[in-house]
Design a protein around this motif. Structure first.
Motif, PDB file in Angstrom:
ATOM      1  N   UNK A 126       0.796  -1.232   0.000  1.00 13.30           N
ATOM      2  CA  UNK A 126       0.000   0.000   0.000  1.00 13.30           C
ATOM      3  C   UNK A 126       0.825   1.277   0.000  1.00 13.30           C
ATOM      4  N   UNK A 127       2.094   1.206   0.374  1.00 20.77           N
ATOM      5  CA  UNK A 127       2.925   2.401   0.439  1.00 20.77           C
ATOM      6  C   UNK A 127       3.738   2.640  -0.829  1.00 20.77           C
ATOM      7  N   UNK A 191     -11.390  -0.406   2.012  1.00 22.43           N
ATOM      8  CA  UNK A 191     -10.391  -0.842   2.988  1.00 22.43           C
ATOM      9  C   UNK A 191      -8.980  -0.480   2.522  1.00 22.43           C
ATOM     10  N   UNK A 192      -8.717  -0.675   1.251  1.00 20.30           N
ATOM     11  CA  UNK A 192      -7.391  -0.380   0.711  1.00 20.30           C
ATOM     12  C   UNK A 192      -7.051   1.099   0.864  1.00 20.30           C
ATOM     13  N   UNK A 193      -7.966   1.979   0.480  1.00 22.49           N
ATOM     14  CA  UNK A 193      -7.704   3.415   0.592  1.00 22.49           C
ATOM     15  C   UNK A 193      -7.476   3.804   2.050  1.00 22.49           C
ATOM     16  N   UNK A 194      -8.245   3.207   2.940  1.00 19.54           N
ATOM     17  CA  UNK A 194      -8.081   3.474   4.370  1.00 19.54           C
ATOM     18  C   UNK A 194      -6.711   2.988   4.841  1.00 19.54           C
ATOM     19  N   UNK A 195      -6.307   1.806   4.378  1.00 20.43           N
ATOM     20  CA  UNK A 195      -5.010   1.249   4.750  1.00 20.43           C
ATOM     21  C   UNK A 195      -3.868   2.126   4.251  1.00 20.43           C
ATOM     22  N   UNK A 196      -3.984   2.623   3.032  1.00 23.55           N
ATOM     23  CA  UNK A 196      -2.963   3.525   2.490  1.00 23.55           C
ATOM     24  C   UNK A 196      -2.811   4.742   3.397  1.00 23.55           C
ATOM     25  N   UNK A 197      -3.938   5.334   3.792  1.00 19.35           N
ATOM     26  CA  UNK A 197      -3.886   6.521   4.659  1.00 19.35           C
ATOM     27  C   UNK A 197      -3.266   6.185   6.016  1.00 19.35           C
TER      28      UNK A 197
END
Length: 270
Positions: A126-127, A191-197
């Motif tokens: 994700x980073x 979930x992915x966008x939240x994890x990235x943040x």
């Protein structure tokens, strides 16, 4: 075990401290003596992190691969480093800075083909800018394994550890035992966008904080480790939102934490 944000933070810090400089390398412990000798006196061109792996690229196509594992840790400082004591695997020095590595699972020189193989085994990180969340979803959506177990699989997603796993599932009110093939694409992309943040914030501040603003015990100031999450390591304590006792269970070798009310199967509570 350090999670992905730690490795990306290390990559940034070490690029700042040692990048484009001649690096002096040694292995006081002796276990990495040959590798350190090959690095010694070379310019560090760039650093990179992918999942829980850290790479240093030195002039002359020399690449250093580090995986911290459960016990690995870097210590850094300025000026003259202290006398080496104990199992000091690698010491790096450049200008006025130094960095010591202890306890890493992997500290090795690897060839470009080996890097390609290593990265090819990893799911999207994700980073990283090149991460594709749909690649992770393809594996999740074809599996009957629980979402909680899949999130810990580095071949599905690179960089997530036990803390992000538990907290992400809670933030999206997901039953951790939901089979992957029952997770909808829209939910996964949220979930992915939240994890990235969350992970980007972890890189910035150097710690994991997952509470939403409305759930923070106070509006300002850094939170302690005990205050910074919803469920991780809170077994037996009341859920911060509903008051239900947080549960724990061993899953794929790690302790899973969840709220049986907020994360009840098929329930999305306000």
């Amino acid at each position: 075990m350090p999670e992905g944000h730690t490795l990306h933070r290390l990559a940034r810090e070490q690029q700042k401290l040692f990048g484009r400089q001649v690096v002096r390398a040694s292995s006081p412990q002796g276990r990495f003596a040959e590798g350190a000798a090959l690095i010694d006196g070379r310019v560090l061109q760039r650093t990179e992190a992918n999942g829980k792996h850290l790479l240093h690229y030195y002039e002359g196509s020399v690449a250093l691969h580090i995986h911290l594992g459960l016990y690995g840790k870097f210590t850094t400082g300025t000026g003259e480093p202290p006398p080496p004591i104990g199992a000091l695997r690698l010491r790096l020095r450049a200008d006025s800075h130094w960095a010591d590595l202890r306890g890493a699972t992997a500290c090795e020189l690897i060839e470009p083909a080996e890097i390609a193989t290593l990265f090819g085994r990893l799911g999207p990180d994700p980073l990283r800018r090149d991460a594709d969340p749909t690649r992770a979803y393809q594996r999740i959506s074809r599996s009957r394994t629980s979402v909680a177990a899949l999130l810990m699989d580095q071949q599905v997603i690179a960089g997530i550890g036990n803390v992000y796993r538990a907290e992400l599932l809670y933030r999206h009110r997901l039953d951790p035992f939901l089979p992957g093939n029952e997770l909808g694409l829209d939910t996964w992309l949220e979930m992915w966008l939240d994890l990235v943040d969350l992970m980007r914030a972890g890189v910035r501040v150097g710690r994991i904080e997952t509470l939403r603003p409305e759930d923070r015990p106070r509006k300002r100031g850094a939170l302690s480790r005990d205050e910074a999450g919803y469920v991780y390591r809170r077994a037996g304590l009341p859920c911060r939102v509903c008051g239900t006792e947080i549960r724990t269970q061993l899953l794929v070798g790690r302790n899973l934490f969840w709220c049986p009310y907020c994360q009840a199967s098929g329930a999305h509570h306000a």
